[in-house]
Design a protein around this motif. Sequence first.
Motif, mmCIF file in Angstrom:
data_model
loop_
_atom_site.group_PDB
_atom_site.id
_atom_site.type_symbol
_atom_site.label_atom_id
_atom_site.label_comp_id
_atom_site.label_asym_id
_atom_site.label_seq_id
_atom_site.Cartn_x
_atom_site.Cartn_y
_atom_site.Cartn_z
ATOM 1 N N LEU A 298 6.992 -10.085 16.205
ATOM 2 C CA LEU A 298 7.499 -10.698 14.984
ATOM 3 C C LEU A 298 8.618 -11.683 15.290
ATOM 4 C CD1 LEU A 298 7.510 -10.910 11.910
ATOM 5 C CD2 LEU A 298 9.048 -8.939 11.840
ATOM 6 N N LEU A 302 8.768 -15.539 14.071
ATOM 7 C CA LEU A 302 9.903 -16.041 13.301
ATOM 8 C C LEU A 302 10.546 -17.236 13.991
ATOM 9 C CD1 LEU A 302 11.629 -12.704 12.186
ATOM 10 C CD2 LEU A 302 10.186 -14.205 10.808
ATOM 11 N N HIS A 309 15.431 -13.777 9.921
ATOM 12 C CA HIS A 309 15.100 -12.366 9.700
ATOM 13 C C HIS A 309 15.362 -11.938 8.251
ATOM 14 C CE1 HIS A 309 15.000 -11.999 14.129
ATOM 15 N NE2 HIS A 309 14.278 -10.907 13.911
ATOM 16 N N VAL A 312 12.457 -12.272 5.688
ATOM 17 C CA VAL A 312 11.169 -11.602 5.891
ATOM 18 C C VAL A 312 10.754 -10.789 4.674
ATOM 19 C CG1 VAL A 312 9.977 -9.817 7.221
ATOM 20 C CG2 VAL A 312 11.289 -11.581 8.398
ATOM 21 N N ASP A 313 11.649 -9.995 4.116
ATOM 22 C CA ASP A 313 11.274 -9.130 3.006
ATOM 23 C C ASP A 313 10.710 -9.915 1.828
ATOM 24 O OD1 ASP A 313 12.189 -6.982 4.495
ATOM 25 O OD2 ASP A 313 13.050 -6.006 2.736
ATOM 26 N N ILE A 363 3.589 -14.535 9.073
ATOM 27 C CA ILE A 363 4.495 -13.393 9.204
ATOM 28 C C ILE A 363 3.832 -12.120 8.696
ATOM 29 C CG2 ILE A 363 6.661 -12.422 8.318
ATOM 30 C CD1 ILE A 363 7.654 -15.428 8.389
ATOM 31 N N ARG A 364 3.190 -12.196 7.526
ATOM 32 C CA ARG A 364 2.523 -10.993 7.001
ATOM 33 C C ARG A 364 1.371 -10.574 7.925
ATOM 34 N NH1 ARG A 364 2.706 -8.274 2.179
ATOM 35 N NH2 ARG A 364 1.111 -6.656 2.125
ATOM 36 N N CYS A 367 2.806 -8.722 10.860
ATOM 37 C CA CYS A 367 3.226 -7.364 10.494
ATOM 38 C C CYS A 367 2.010 -6.457 10.282
ATOM 39 C CB CYS A 367 4.082 -7.408 9.239
ATOM 40 S SG CYS A 367 5.712 -8.156 9.496
ATOM 41 N N SER A 396 13.814 -3.360 7.378
ATOM 42 C CA SER A 396 13.067 -4.157 6.402
ATOM 43 C C SER A 396 12.306 -3.224 5.464
ATOM 44 C CB SER A 396 12.073 -5.091 7.111
ATOM 45 O OG SER A 396 11.164 -5.653 6.189
ATOM 46 N N TRP A 399 8.643 -4.222 5.051
ATOM 47 C CA TRP A 399 7.793 -3.901 6.201
ATOM 48 C C TRP A 399 7.471 -2.412 6.209
ATOM 49 C CZ3 TRP A 399 8.931 -5.359 12.027
ATOM 50 C CH2 TRP A 399 7.747 -5.279 12.749
#
Length: 477
Positions: A298, A302, A309, A312-313, A363-364, A367, A396, A399
């Motif tokens: 990740l 990023l 960071h 991300v959420d 990003i998703r 994850c 997160s 996550w």
Amino acid sequence: MYVGIDVGTSTVKAAAFDGTGRQLAVAARPVGLSMHGGFVEQDMDEVYGAVVAVLDELDELTSGTAGPVELAGLTGQGDGVWLVDAEGRPVRAAASWMDGRAHELLGQWLADGTFETVFRRTGSAMFPGCPGPLLAWLAAHEPKSLDAAATALYCKDMVFQRLTGAPATTDVSDASMPFLDPRTRSYDNGVVELLGLTRRRGLLAPVSDPVATAETRGEGLPAGTRIANGPYDLPACALGAGVTEPGDGLLIVGTCLASLVATTDLDLSGEPAGLYISLDRPGHWLRAMPAMVGTAALDWVLSTTGVRHEEVDALLAATPAGANGVRVLPYFAPSGERAPFVEPRLRAELTGVSLESTPADLIRATCEGIGYAARHCLEAAGLTGSLAVCGGGTRSPAWMRLLADVLGRPLRVVEGEVGARGAVLAAAERYGVALDTGAWTRPTEVVEPDAGRAAYYTKGFAEHLARLAEARQRARA
């Protein structure tokens, strides 16, 4: 006050706890990694200096408020080769567990059956950064380094020797890969011979069973402080998360994505992968599937996309399950993968990407890919009970919700310095100090999966396994 020391790959930490397990203070310091041409090395003096520095800082943070240090526990990164002389001083830079220089040698052992033979004898599926291939590579390419060394230690063993002046030893957890026979809890000399290391047998540190204890000499901790050496970070985290009953598991979402399941069943059949980590309790092991890349995958995405960071959420919440068709096989490590299979030449793959794909999709998808890799590891390790999760990824919330959905099970989230906490619990057990382990290992929260998304990801996991099988074939071509 109780002190736990965790000598990580990129960060060294020391944490103070009171008698109830409440975390009082944490001190941390980064340490460098030198990466070049597949070599990944660390400066031992820098690592040890960081240990002393964080202990000094912790003393300042708790001065006048926490009382004297009752005892200390030490843990740290496993594997690699840390060559020291008779005084515990480095004879060369440490070769990290992330090192890939021995991948060709491991490839030969995979082809000629050596790899499988070692697994059937010790339950250890070797990877390029474990001591067997690294020592064999050094014997062929740097014999003078081995000639100059008295012992091939692991990270925490080097720190323990320098903090205490005690003779060089290791514990059964670190010794588990790849030379320890898990049934006899001693080195298998047949494996040593099989790897061409009979001449170097004397470099293997004596196994302290149970873990070694000593008193500190005065650097970082007050002189005379009782300290215990071990176990290394994976089993220490299991202790710190309360994973001790057979069938219960732990997922560590850190630099390394490690899946651990407690077991009393030693099964050396099936696909050679992962390892059995021997514990202080004879007849008890952790079936470990430590994948090479966790949060590092990740972090790379990023960095490449320029996303911070802290964003991300929100991006995970704004992107639908399935990441608009983007898929990631998250095998980014330069040494390939080691669990729940060994494939030294496997590399990451991104598919379904178009000009319409967004950083949030990437990003998703990353994850989700890490979640699928975790599910693969946990199933291979034999998870049947509850699942705890710890590591940097727990910071997160989005996550964690995604992981609960991908894994299709509740997550007992354990935050704070879990490895340091486990090191203290191991030290307390060794010294006969009674601590309430239930209070020390209580989860911060429990994250429940969403039934609809969990069903979606069950199908996605089957697709992930199909793509992975094709990628493994390409890696071998």
